[in-house]
Design an enzyme around this catalytic site. Structure first.
Site, mmCIF file in Angstrom:
data_model
loop_
_atom_site.group_PDB
_atom_site.id
_atom_site.type_symbol
_atom_site.label_atom_id
_atom_site.label_comp_id
_atom_site.label_asym_id
_atom_site.label_seq_id
_atom_site.Cartn_x
_atom_site.Cartn_y
_atom_site.Cartn_z
ATOM 1 N N HIS A 85 0.698 -1.112 -0.067
ATOM 2 C CA HIS A 85 -0.003 0.082 -0.061
ATOM 3 C C HIS A 85 0.761 1.360 0.205
ATOM 4 O O HIS A 85 2.130 1.226 0.382
ATOM 5 C CB HIS A 85 -0.930 -0.039 1.112
ATOM 6 C CG HIS A 85 -1.981 1.265 1.222
ATOM 7 N ND1 HIS A 85 -1.725 2.577 1.291
ATOM 8 C CD2 HIS A 85 -3.357 0.922 0.602
ATOM 9 C CE1 HIS A 85 -2.863 3.077 1.514
ATOM 10 N NE2 HIS A 85 -3.781 2.279 1.017
ATOM 11 N N GLU A 133 -3.670 2.812 -7.276
ATOM 12 C CA GLU A 133 -4.123 3.808 -6.439
ATOM 13 C C GLU A 133 -2.996 4.804 -6.596
ATOM 14 O O GLU A 133 -2.029 4.875 -5.884
ATOM 15 C CB GLU A 133 -3.942 3.284 -5.033
ATOM 16 C CG GLU A 133 -5.141 2.245 -4.659
ATOM 17 C CD GLU A 133 -5.163 2.051 -3.235
ATOM 18 O OE1 GLU A 133 -6.222 2.188 -2.616
ATOM 19 O OE2 GLU A 133 -4.070 1.965 -2.520
#
Length: 214
Positions: A85, A133
């Protein structure tokens, strides 16, 4: 469509969110999972919601103080894990090692990346899914599928060029049912979101809106 709610380290009630996610998943027949803090994995899993770890470390049992052991996450009830992430960046070799750890523990995997080029590199490591993302949109009010739909389409193409078996998800700014539908129209088969649910006054209502167009 798969919806993964990442609770990050937000000051929310993980059990409230997990219970809401479980109920909305059952009512809508949409796959919804929750990724809580590692300390809350067992409690969240006990609600019956699909439970994911926010991260697992690239190591086996041994002298690894502070690590999140994949086997421990699985024992606590996790069935999958996020990796890389934007708030928990990893070196490529460590992503590969964490994927090996997840495989040992029978955990499903999603590897996050910033852009289509990185998506292609991540897909080459053969996770179950990759998620695009853009960091500048994370935590914002504008979803990636609205702000830059081309990046989602390019990510889908980049992953397919490497391994057609790797699913492509998108995240960053996703918060409404329209965002979810738009992501699906662009070729994504899942979404990642956090603040849209974790910071909502009514998590169940937020989740019901997310699945409303599916």
């Amino acid at each position: 469509m798969f919806i993964l709610v990442n609770l990050k380290a937000y000051p929310c009630d993980p059990i409230e969110v997990a219970t809401a996610a479980r109920d909305v998943a059952e009512e809508s027949d949409v796959r919804i999972a929750v990724a809580p803090q590692a300390a809350h994995l067992s409690a969240v899993a006990e609600t019956g919601v699909e439970t994911w770890a926010q991260h697992v470390s690239p190591n086996e049992h041994g002298s690894h103080t502070g690590s999140t052991l994949a086997e421990a996450a699985a024992d606590a009830g996790a069935t999958g894990t996020l990796l890389n992430h934007s708030e928990k960046r990893m070196k490529l070799a460590d992503i590969d090692a964490s994927l090996d750890a997840a495989e040992r523990a029978d955990l499903e995997t999603i590897v996050c990346a910033n852009n289509p080029t990185q998506i292609g590199a991540a897909a080459a490591l053969a996770p179950d899914a990759v998620a695009v993302e853009p960091p500048e949109l994370i935590g914002g009010d504008v979803s990636v599928s609205t702000a830059d739909p081309g990046i989602v389409e390019d990510a889908v193409d980049a992953a397919a060029a490497v391994d057609e078996n790797v699913d492509v998800f998108c995240g960053a700014g996703v918060s409404t049912g329209d965002d979810v539908v738009a992501a699906g129209d662009l070729g994504a088969t899942g979404i990642l979101l956090a603040s849209g649910v974790a910071k909502a006054d009514d998590p169940k209502a937020a989740l019901e809106d997310l699945v409303s167009g599916l």
